[in-house]
Design an enzyme around this catalytic site. Sequence first.
Site, PDB file in Angstrom:
ATOM      1  N   ASP A   1      92.014  83.711  28.883  1.00 37.00           N
ATOM      2  CA  ASP A   1      92.945  84.061  29.945  1.00 37.00           C
ATOM      3  C   ASP A   1      92.100  84.513  31.129  1.00 37.00           C
ATOM      4  O   ASP A   1      91.561  85.618  31.127  1.00 37.00           O
ATOM      5  CB  ASP A   1      93.874  85.179  29.451  1.00 37.00           C
ATOM      6  CG  ASP A   1      94.810  85.687  30.546  1.00 37.00           C
ATOM      7  OD1 ASP A   1      94.766  85.147  31.673  1.00 37.00           O
ATOM      8  OD2 ASP A   1      95.581  86.625  30.273  1.00 37.00           O
TER       9      ASP A   1
ATOM     10  N   LYS B   1      90.551  84.746  41.761  1.00 38.25           N
ATOM     11  CA  LYS B   1      91.526  83.729  41.372  1.00 38.25           C
ATOM     12  C   LYS B   1      92.441  83.354  42.539  1.00 38.25           C
ATOM     13  O   LYS B   1      92.904  82.225  42.647  1.00 38.25           O
ATOM     14  CB  LYS B   1      92.357  84.264  40.214  1.00 38.25           C
ATOM     15  CG  LYS B   1      93.286  83.268  39.548  1.00 38.25           C
ATOM     16  CD  LYS B   1      93.907  83.898  38.317  1.00 38.25           C
ATOM     17  CE  LYS B   1      94.865  82.968  37.606  1.00 38.25           C
ATOM     18  NZ  LYS B   1      95.432  83.622  36.405  1.00 38.25           N
TER      19      LYS B   1
ATOM     20  N   GLU C   1     100.166  79.787  31.541  1.00 45.04           N
ATOM     21  CA  GLU C   1     100.177  81.130  30.975  1.00 45.04           C
ATOM     22  C   GLU C   1     101.488  81.472  30.277  1.00 45.04           C
ATOM     23  O   GLU C   1     101.461  81.958  29.140  1.00 45.04           O
ATOM     24  CB  GLU C   1      99.826  82.154  32.068  1.00 45.04           C
ATOM     25  CG  GLU C   1      98.344  82.084  32.415  1.00 45.04           C
ATOM     26  CD  GLU C   1      97.976  82.681  33.764  1.00 45.04           C
ATOM     27  OE1 GLU C   1      98.840  83.327  34.387  1.00 45.04           O
ATOM     28  OE2 GLU C   1      96.824  82.496  34.197  1.00 45.04           O
TER      29      GLU C   1
ATOM     30  N   ASP D   1     106.399  86.350  33.785  1.00 47.12           N
ATOM     31  CA  ASP D   1     104.964  86.660  33.762  1.00 47.12           C
ATOM     32  C   ASP D   1     104.506  87.124  35.147  1.00 47.12           C
ATOM     33  O   ASP D   1     104.260  86.316  36.034  1.00 47.12           O
ATOM     34  CB  ASP D   1     104.206  85.395  33.317  1.00 47.12           C
ATOM     35  CG  ASP D   1     102.692  85.616  33.245  1.00 47.12           C
ATOM     36  OD1 ASP D   1     102.216  86.701  33.613  1.00 47.12           O
ATOM     37  OD2 ASP D   1     101.989  84.675  32.819  1.00 47.12           O
TER      38      ASP D   1
END
Lengths: 619, 192
Positions: free
Chosen positions: A25, A87, A184, A206
């Site tokens: 992850d 990211k 994810e 999420d």
Amino acid sequence: MALLQISEPGQAPNPHERRIAIGIDLGTTHSLVASVRNSIAECLPNEAGEVMIPSAVRYLEGGGRQIGTQALVNRHLDPVNTVVSVKRFMGRGLKDIKNSEDIPLHLIDKPGMLAIKTCHGEKSPVEISAEILATLRYTAQDTFDDDIYGAVITVPAYFDDAQRQATKDAAQLAGLHVLRLINEPTAAAIAYGLENASEGTYAVFDLGGGTFDISILNLTKGVFEVLATGGDSHLGGDDFDHALMSAVLKDQNVIQSLSDSDKAILISQARLVKEQLSTSSDVTFEVQLSGQFIKADITRDYFQSITKPLIDRTIGCVKKALRDASLKVADIKGVVMVGGSTRMPQVQAAVKELFNQEPLINLNPDEVVAIGAAIQAEQLAGNSQGEGLLLLDVIPLSLGIETMGGLVERIVPRNQTIPTAMAQDFTTYKDGQTALSLHVVQGERDMVVDCRSLARFELKGIPPMAAGAARIRVTFTVDADGLLSVEAKELLSEVVAKIEVKPSYGLSDDDIANMLKDGFATAQEDKISRALAEARVDADRLILATQSAMQSDADLLSQDELGKIQDIISKIQNSLQSNDYALIEALTNDLAHQTEHFAAKRMNRGIQKALSGKKLDSL
Amino acid sequence: MVAENLLEFDVSQNTVPAVIDLQSNDFELFQLTQQADIDIDLLSRRWKELQAMTHPDRFSSQGDKAARIAMQYSIRVNEAYKRLKSPLTRFAYLCELHGAPIDAESNTSMDVEFLSQQMQWREALEDSNSLSDIVVLQNEVDELKVRLSDNCLNAIDQQCDYVSASKIVRSMMFVEKFQHDIDKKIDLLERS
């Protein structure tokens, strides 16, 4: 290798050979690595015993770098060389970044993807992400004291093609064999679904450090079918920090220009206060800036009121995803909460209010994504027995090409199950036109300028014809990773042009090869001996698979074909004694090529058997 | 919309009857009777069975090439599933199979009454300023959708009148387009 083994899907030809597969992850604020050990998926701690490492890389003056917790220790003293939340920059240009003036980093605009200026020179977000991935890889290698066969890397479901491609490039740069990029929320659903043996329609909410995803999935007997997905790849915990920081600066009338160090201190404090507000109703915001001391009393109510617009955005995305799936709130059996930011009480309250039920928070929201990825990695490496699970995921954003007047012609609509291929026919608009340029875009808006540009390419050599006479078929193929390739073909002349959609600023394979040569990721490895070992394993595996296929289905082959296959097998077997990995690889490819047709026939036979068997049951 | 030449290899000279080949139609692929009224649950079950056999993930441990071949099959299965699942595309497909293509671009003759209703709806959508306005409109659209779908089902399965069916499909395409506009407007209202 082309030999498809119908009888035992997902199983490695040699059950004794276990391959180490990991799930990663790669988060905005934290990253984790997990693997299946003794049939249990768990996150792997590093030497310091940490399961979650901060996604932070600090480049040190005079060489060397620190990754993870170490990197953050002196962040406020060295903000410009301490890269966090990288990211957010993956596959993005400078103009895409909101509040870039508040980020204490030296961002440089580059064609396509921005770069970050550090004391080690300009670094691309891909390289920085690769540092984090390589660190996780070492953690896994140390845990198993062995090489890693491959990795499943998770990406936000709402990542577009450029962001996915950048992530895959980073993994390659870190020396990882990418088994699959998975979304994810889908990874979280795997972990949650298997843990609780759930069946039915679920929503996965999420909210991570930098991204928000909502996925609606149907879970039945190990099949995870994504019905719709939505989200915002620039909405996460960082935005809550930023909202708090801005509110405090405004309330305290701070008008002085802030140094990079001040910014770093403010952001850290904002994050801390935000986290504390999840358990306390009242927290003091206190920082010493270079020219000013700031102290403010922050109540939970106040924090909730300034961040309400962010919550509303998440709920808007959820409603849209439900509409896309043609479902009502009442159709949802449960809502799984994922990502550290779902710890905020106002997030849970908003979800509860919309769905009219308590959200599911029984799994650790930080670890659940990595765990799900590890389970999928184990299966893709061929270690699990039996049928296993099946992911049927979708693409998050529509894909199309530019047509006259800057309009988008949609070719693949969003929420289409992948893999998929769709085609549309176009024609030329000028007499004698011999070339056609194609501009591939992704997004939901009607105008090209409002969508993300993914690639441009040209179809050349069309024979001159009258306007409208040529028939050009454009085919979009999206693979199971969600990555696109495009082919254009003039049907009368069969002229073809093809492109793997690498965003124009993506790293070329040569760039990656050069970076690998510079060698931080594979420095300790003897590449040649590794290549030789891999070539031998691959050859063995294919021979084994071929032989077992011939045992059961030799009748599908002609004598001639059989002879050819046996001939190549014996050639490979001789070559295995040598140290010539290129020869072994070439012969293995020959065998793969020679057995392709056989594989197709076996696939057909297998499908037919399966369906005719099932038909009786379902009548 | 159908992408041809997807398979890299030749399955035409197969010794076993090819279940998955480019010539077999969507109904044959899913082993369903070729009619407008199909069991959607069965379709969905068959889809998952076929995906369990063809999905590239099932072959990833056998290398990239195996996974790439499997992908071609998996794509074909998804394509057929998508077409059969939605009544509009399923009906259109049946009309085409029976020599009554939809030809939406060239064949624009529509019922005057139907068209004037579409115009009214478009105006109503433009004038609506709240989600509750849209709910009223959505109910009317839903009613028409059911009616058109029933009529088309009847034209195909009972009357075998594919020319009438293709005319109904063209109306359904109008309604589908309008639904798309409704969804866009809802997004807009929810964001503001």
